[in-house]
Write a protein that holds these residues in place. Structure first.
Motif, PDB file in Angstrom:
ATOM      1  N   PHE A 239      79.667  66.611 -33.387  1.00  0.00           N
ATOM      2  CA  PHE A 239      78.595  67.305 -34.118  1.00  0.00           C
ATOM      3  C   PHE A 239      77.283  66.527 -33.992  1.00  0.00           C
ATOM      4  CE2 PHE A 239      76.206  68.583 -37.871  1.00  0.00           C
ATOM      5  CZ  PHE A 239      76.561  69.909 -38.085  1.00  0.00           C
ATOM      6  N   ALA A 243      77.689  67.825 -28.940  1.00  0.00           N
ATOM      7  CA  ALA A 243      77.482  69.234 -29.309  1.00  0.00           C
ATOM      8  C   ALA A 243      76.090  69.487 -29.890  1.00  0.00           C
ATOM      9  CB  ALA A 243      78.564  69.684 -30.290  1.00  0.00           C
ATOM     10  N   LYS A 244      75.353  68.409 -30.202  1.00  0.00           N
ATOM     11  CA  LYS A 244      73.930  68.499 -30.613  1.00  0.00           C
ATOM     12  C   LYS A 244      73.665  69.251 -31.917  1.00  0.00           C
ATOM     13  CE  LYS A 244      72.467  66.849 -26.504  1.00  0.00           C
ATOM     14  NZ  LYS A 244      73.741  66.720 -25.772  1.00  0.00           N
ATOM     15  N   CYS A 245      74.709  69.589 -32.655  1.00  0.00           N
ATOM     16  CA  CYS A 245      74.526  70.396 -33.871  1.00  0.00           C
ATOM     17  C   CYS A 245      73.539  69.738 -34.845  1.00  0.00           C
ATOM     18  CB  CYS A 245      75.859  70.604 -34.590  1.00  0.00           C
ATOM     19  SG  CYS A 245      77.261  70.922 -33.513  1.00  0.00           S
ATOM     20  N   CYS A 248      69.711  70.553 -35.625  1.00  0.00           N
ATOM     21  CA  CYS A 248      69.247  71.566 -36.585  1.00  0.00           C
ATOM     22  C   CYS A 248      69.992  71.463 -37.918  1.00  0.00           C
ATOM     23  CB  CYS A 248      69.436  72.969 -36.022  1.00  0.00           C
ATOM     24  SG  CYS A 248      68.601  73.215 -34.451  1.00  0.00           S
ATOM     25  N   HIS A 249      71.295  71.182 -37.841  1.00  0.00           N
ATOM     26  CA  HIS A 249      72.081  71.083 -39.085  1.00  0.00           C
ATOM     27  C   HIS A 249      72.110  69.614 -39.510  1.00  0.00           C
ATOM     28  CE1 HIS A 249      73.545  75.222 -38.844  1.00  0.00           C
ATOM     29  NE2 HIS A 249      73.734  75.023 -37.558  1.00  0.00           N
ATOM     30  N   GLY A 263      69.658  84.144 -30.931  1.00  0.00           N
ATOM     31  CA  GLY A 263      70.139  85.393 -30.334  1.00  0.00           C
ATOM     32  C   GLY A 263      71.150  86.091 -31.224  1.00  0.00           C
ATOM     33  N   THR A 291      67.912  77.913 -40.400  1.00  0.00           N
ATOM     34  CA  THR A 291      69.195  77.242 -40.184  1.00  0.00           C
ATOM     35  C   THR A 291      69.956  77.278 -41.501  1.00  0.00           C
ATOM     36  OG1 THR A 291      68.062  75.714 -38.705  1.00  0.00           O
ATOM     37  CG2 THR A 291      70.302  75.127 -39.381  1.00  0.00           C
ATOM     38  N   PRO A 292      71.130  77.909 -41.537  1.00  0.00           N
ATOM     39  CA  PRO A 292      71.864  77.916 -42.807  1.00  0.00           C
ATOM     40  C   PRO A 292      72.504  76.561 -43.058  1.00  0.00           C
ATOM     41  CG  PRO A 292      73.033  79.197 -41.112  1.00  0.00           C
ATOM     42  CD  PRO A 292      71.818  78.636 -40.464  1.00  0.00           C
ATOM     43  N   VAL A 297      81.020  76.324 -45.529  1.00  0.00           N
ATOM     44  CA  VAL A 297      80.892  77.369 -44.505  1.00  0.00           C
ATOM     45  C   VAL A 297      82.263  77.960 -44.164  1.00  0.00           C
ATOM     46  CG1 VAL A 297      80.990  75.854 -42.450  1.00  0.00           C
ATOM     47  CG2 VAL A 297      79.663  77.970 -42.385  1.00  0.00           C
ATOM     48  N   TYR A 303      79.894  85.419 -40.374  1.00  0.00           N
ATOM     49  CA  TYR A 303      78.720  84.583 -40.155  1.00  0.00           C
ATOM     50  C   TYR A 303      77.557  85.313 -39.491  1.00  0.00           C
ATOM     51  CZ  TYR A 303      82.366  81.337 -41.280  1.00  0.00           C
ATOM     52  OH  TYR A 303      83.396  80.701 -41.921  1.00  0.00           O
ATOM     53  N   HIS A 305      73.096  86.056 -39.618  1.00  0.00           N
ATOM     54  CA  HIS A 305      72.254  86.854 -40.525  1.00  0.00           C
ATOM     55  C   HIS A 305      72.759  88.292 -40.598  1.00  0.00           C
ATOM     56  CE1 HIS A 305      70.531  87.543 -36.496  1.00  0.00           C
ATOM     57  NE2 HIS A 305      70.316  88.760 -36.946  1.00  0.00           N
ATOM     58  N   LEU A 312      84.717  80.830 -37.472  1.00  0.00           N
ATOM     59  CA  LEU A 312      84.034  79.603 -37.025  1.00  0.00           C
ATOM     60  C   LEU A 312      84.360  79.318 -35.561  1.00  0.00           C
ATOM     61  CD1 LEU A 312      84.450  77.244 -40.108  1.00  0.00           C
ATOM     62  CD2 LEU A 312      82.359  78.358 -39.281  1.00  0.00           C
ATOM     63  N   HIS A 338      66.765  74.602 -27.590  1.00  0.00           N
ATOM     64  CA  HIS A 338      67.820  73.659 -27.972  1.00  0.00           C
ATOM     65  C   HIS A 338      69.207  74.278 -27.963  1.00  0.00           C
ATOM     66  CE1 HIS A 338      64.338  71.429 -30.024  1.00  0.00           C
ATOM     67  NE2 HIS A 338      64.521  71.004 -28.796  1.00  0.00           N
ATOM     68  N   LEU A 342      77.305  73.635 -23.589  1.00  0.00           N
ATOM     69  CA  LEU A 342      77.614  72.273 -24.060  1.00  0.00           C
ATOM     70  C   LEU A 342      78.785  71.604 -23.336  1.00  0.00           C
ATOM     71  CD1 LEU A 342      77.333  73.129 -27.870  1.00  0.00           C
ATOM     72  CD2 LEU A 342      75.688  71.784 -26.562  1.00  0.00           C
ATOM     73  N   ILE A 352      85.525  70.238 -33.882  1.00  0.00           N
ATOM     74  CA  ILE A 352      84.312  70.594 -34.649  1.00  0.00           C
ATOM     75  C   ILE A 352      84.674  71.551 -35.792  1.00  0.00           C
ATOM     76  CG2 ILE A 352      82.037  71.696 -34.531  1.00  0.00           C
ATOM     77  CD1 ILE A 352      81.815  70.627 -31.665  1.00  0.00           C
TER      78      ILE A 352
HETATM   79  C1  HEC Z   1      68.596  75.037 -32.443  1.00  0.00           C
HETATM   80  C2  HEC Z   1      69.149  74.814 -33.767  1.00  0.00           C
HETATM   81  C3  HEC Z   1      70.643  74.889 -33.945  1.00  0.00           C
HETATM   82  C4  HEC Z   1      71.624  74.189 -33.291  1.00  0.00           C
HETATM   83  C5  HEC Z   1      71.454  73.169 -32.172  1.00  0.00           C
HETATM   84  C6  HEC Z   1      72.877  74.602 -33.881  1.00  0.00           C
HETATM   85  N1  HEC Z   1      72.665  75.518 -34.863  1.00  0.00           N
HETATM   86 FE1  HEC Z   1      74.048  76.394 -36.002  1.00  0.00          FE
HETATM   87  N2  HEC Z   1      72.695  77.717 -36.671  1.00  0.00           N
HETATM   88  C7  HEC Z   1      71.326  77.624 -36.473  1.00  0.00           C
HETATM   89  C8  HEC Z   1      70.688  78.829 -36.972  1.00  0.00           C
HETATM   90  C9  HEC Z   1      69.204  79.133 -36.957  1.00  0.00           C
HETATM   91  C10 HEC Z   1      71.722  79.662 -37.450  1.00  0.00           C
HETATM   92  C11 HEC Z   1      71.564  81.080 -38.042  1.00  0.00           C
HETATM   93  C12 HEC Z   1      71.467  82.056 -36.886  1.00  0.00           C
HETATM   94  C13 HEC Z   1      71.308  83.497 -37.303  1.00  0.00           C
HETATM   95  O1  HEC Z   1      71.769  83.904 -38.372  1.00  0.00           O
HETATM   96  O2  HEC Z   1      70.712  84.246 -36.507  1.00  0.00           O
HETATM   97  C14 HEC Z   1      72.964  78.914 -37.264  1.00  0.00           C
HETATM   98  C15 HEC Z   1      74.213  79.359 -37.677  1.00  0.00           C
HETATM   99  C16 HEC Z   1      75.349  78.575 -37.654  1.00  0.00           C
HETATM  100  C17 HEC Z   1      76.601  78.918 -38.298  1.00  0.00           C
HETATM  101  C18 HEC Z   1      76.865  80.172 -39.122  1.00  0.00           C
HETATM  102  C19 HEC Z   1      76.609  79.870 -40.586  1.00  0.00           C
HETATM  103  C20 HEC Z   1      76.559  81.083 -41.481  1.00  0.00           C
HETATM  104  O3  HEC Z   1      76.689  80.889 -42.706  1.00  0.00           O
HETATM  105  O4  HEC Z   1      76.369  82.212 -41.008  1.00  0.00           O
HETATM  106  C21 HEC Z   1      77.480  77.895 -38.053  1.00  0.00           C
HETATM  107  C22 HEC Z   1      78.911  77.786 -38.522  1.00  0.00           C
HETATM  108  C23 HEC Z   1      76.774  76.935 -37.226  1.00  0.00           C
HETATM  109  N3  HEC Z   1      75.478  77.385 -37.013  1.00  0.00           N
HETATM  110  C24 HEC Z   1      77.320  75.760 -36.750  1.00  0.00           C
HETATM  111  C25 HEC Z   1      76.732  75.029 -35.717  1.00  0.00           C
HETATM  112  C26 HEC Z   1      77.420  74.029 -34.940  1.00  0.00           C
HETATM  113  C27 HEC Z   1      78.848  73.582 -35.155  1.00  0.00           C
HETATM  114  C28 HEC Z   1      76.534  73.583 -33.993  1.00  0.00           C
HETATM  115  C29 HEC Z   1      76.795  72.623 -32.864  1.00  0.00           C
HETATM  116  C30 HEC Z   1      77.829  73.045 -31.929  1.00  0.00           C
HETATM  117  C31 HEC Z   1      75.281  74.305 -34.214  1.00  0.00           C
HETATM  118  N4  HEC Z   1      75.444  75.179 -35.256  1.00  0.00           N
HETATM  119  C32 HEC Z   1      74.117  74.119 -33.488  1.00  0.00           C
HETATM  120  C33 HEC Z   1      70.673  76.581 -35.838  1.00  0.00           C
HETATM  121  C34 HEC Z   1      71.312  75.717 -34.944  1.00  0.00           C
END
Ligand code: HEC
Ligand code: HEC
Length: 373
Positions: A239, A243-245, A248-249, A263, A291-292, A297, A303, A305, A312, A338, A342, A352
């Motif tokens: 994470f 995976a670069k999560c 944003c998170h 998207g 970013t949620p 979760v 999941y 919007h 998951l 970003h 991956l 993850i």
């Molecule tokens: C560039 C920023 C970015 C990165 C990098 C990113 N996320 Fe997110 N993530 C978001 C955003 C923004 C949303 C909401 C998207 C939407 O609803 O259109 C989201 C949604 C999610 C959700 C759904 C949550 C919900 O309540 O609906 C999960 C789970 C999640 N991301 C996990 C991850 C994980 C695990 C990684 C790494 C593998 C990751 N994200 C990488 C920005 C990011």
């Protein structure tokens, strides 16, 4: 001429080399270059330390680096006050809306403050978010951040035809007809007058008090290194790195409170959601969503919007593939730079998911006040 020049050049070079070989530095044994230390410790060992001492996270350029952190105390909880009690009663009050629904119809505590549906009942196209830790979302309320104050957000929830379809000009009168409310307002505000402002204030106090509680991840960060399994620690490491999560998170709630385009923007009706652009009017914001946060979760499927992603596992699979267009799903605007493929193996993806499961806290037990039953 050319030949002579070259011969001179060679001569000078030999002279230089000769003088070098006589220098005292070259006479000494050159020390062998230091071997790059290989860290043979397991991921568990590397993570059995303060999170700030763990292996460096992989950040994209330009990101404000905020480390993951344990759950902070909610500054909006305190001894249960009479305003909070009133707010809680209003939250469960079905007689506020014109269609016999309350905030709790969609934000159901038994479902971690969601409705468990793809999109909320009532004709909207968006998934109902949990409202746990909404105090942290100050200035960024709704999936697209369009409400900058809690009062605006609550007003919209009450009055929007796709939510409660209520009328805040009539609700004070309606509440005054229900025995019990006069006393609640009196206790909360020192007079029995029921006003729109008081209703909004009490609801704001109540929703800000709703927060998630301690998770295995929090215990781990506090030094209980057995709180996570090996697989979950692998997931935490991925994470933050491959995976670069974390880009944003991040932070204690796993959100940068910023907006990105990932998207998957086709809603159940087949049209594209403009996201933030609805709030700002800017072309650059088209298709972006906040970013949620990721606490609990695992308990708040489906999941996105638009509620279009069921599990998951699917979220991680799509992120791993760089959010491809699949089926009828389309991107609206431009994908975040970003989001890239991956190359995660299936074991890594499972790790993850296991880590995300370590962000769950016990189900809230909230009983609806008698007045609303
Ligand atoms: C560039 C920023 C970015 C990165 C990098 C990113 N996320 Fe997110 N993530 C978001 C955003 C923004 C949303 C909401 C998207 C939407 O609803 O259109 C989201 C949604 C999610 C959700 C759904 C949550 C919900 O309540 O609906 C999960 C789970 C999640 N991301 C996990 C991850 C994980 C695990 C990684 C790494 C593998 C990751 N994200 C990488 C920005 C990011
Ligand atoms: C019909 C279902 C429904 C009802 C009733 C409802 N909500 Fe919501 N709520 C939603 C949906 C859907 C969203 C997301 C809407 C969006 O982003 O456009 C939301 C968003 C929110 C948010 C923002 C959370 C976030 O992550 O940004 C808060 C806070 C909230 N609602 C509180 C309330 C309160 C307080 C009431 C009662 C006055 C209420 N809601 C009534 C469905 C509902």
């Amino acid at each position: 001429m050319k030949y002579t020049k070259n011969r001179y050049g060679l001569y000078i070079l030999l002279l230089l080399l000769g003088s070098c070989s006589k220098s005292p530095v070259a006479d000494r044994e050159e020390p062998a270059p230091e071997p790059v230390p290989v860290d043979l410790r397991s991921t568990r060992e590397k993570y059995s330390t303060a999170i700030t001492e763990c292996p460096e996270a992989e950040w994209y350029t330009g990101i404000i680096k905020r480390e993951l952190a344990e759950l902070p105390a909610n500054p909006h909880t305190g001894p249960s006050s009479s305003v909070l009690q009133l707010g809680k009663t209003l939250f469960f009050e079905k007689r506020m809306g014109s269609i016999q629904n309350s905030c709790s119809s969609c934000h159901n505590p038994a479902k971690f403050w969601t409705d468990g549906r793809k999109v909320a009942l009532g004709g909207g196209v968006r998934n109902t978010p949990s409202i746990e830790n909404a105090w942290y979302l100050k200035g960024h309320l709704f999936h697209d951040g369009r409400a900058t104050t809690y009062a605006d957000q609550i007003t919209e929830a009450i009055e929007s035809p796709i939510e409660m379809d209520g009328d805040l000009n009539i609700i004070p009168w309606r509440l005054s007809q229900i025995p019990g409310y006069i006393a609640l307002f009196e206790a909360a505000y020192g007079s029995s007058t029921i006003t729109r402002e008081r209703i909004l204030d009490a609801l704001e106090v109540y929703i800000k008090s709703i927060h998630s509680s301690e998770t295995a991840f929090d215990r781990f960060v506090r030094g209980d290194y057995n709180a996570l399994t090996d697989q979950q620690i692998e997931g935490l490491h991925l994470f933050r790195t491959k995976a670069k999560c974390i880009n944003c998170h991040n932070g204690p709630f796993f959100t940068d409170l910023d907006y990105h385009n990932l998207g998957y923007a086709t809603n159940y009706r087949g049209s594209l959601d403009n996201g933030c652009q609805e709030a700002t009017g800017l072309e650059a914001d088209k298709g972006k969503f906040r970013t949620p946060g990721l606490r609990n979760v695992a308990n708040t499927a489906p999941y996105w919007h638009n509620g279009e992603i069921g599990t998951l596992e699917e979220v991680i699979d799509l992120l791993n593939r760089g959010m491809p267009h699949t089926g009828r799903q389309r991107i609206n605007g431009r994908l975040s730079p970003h989001i890239r493929p991956l190359q995660l193996t299936s074991d890594e993806q499972q790790a993850i998911v296991a880590f995300l499961n370590a962000l769950s806290s016990p189900e809230p037990h909230v009983v609806a006040p008698d007045l609303t039953q």
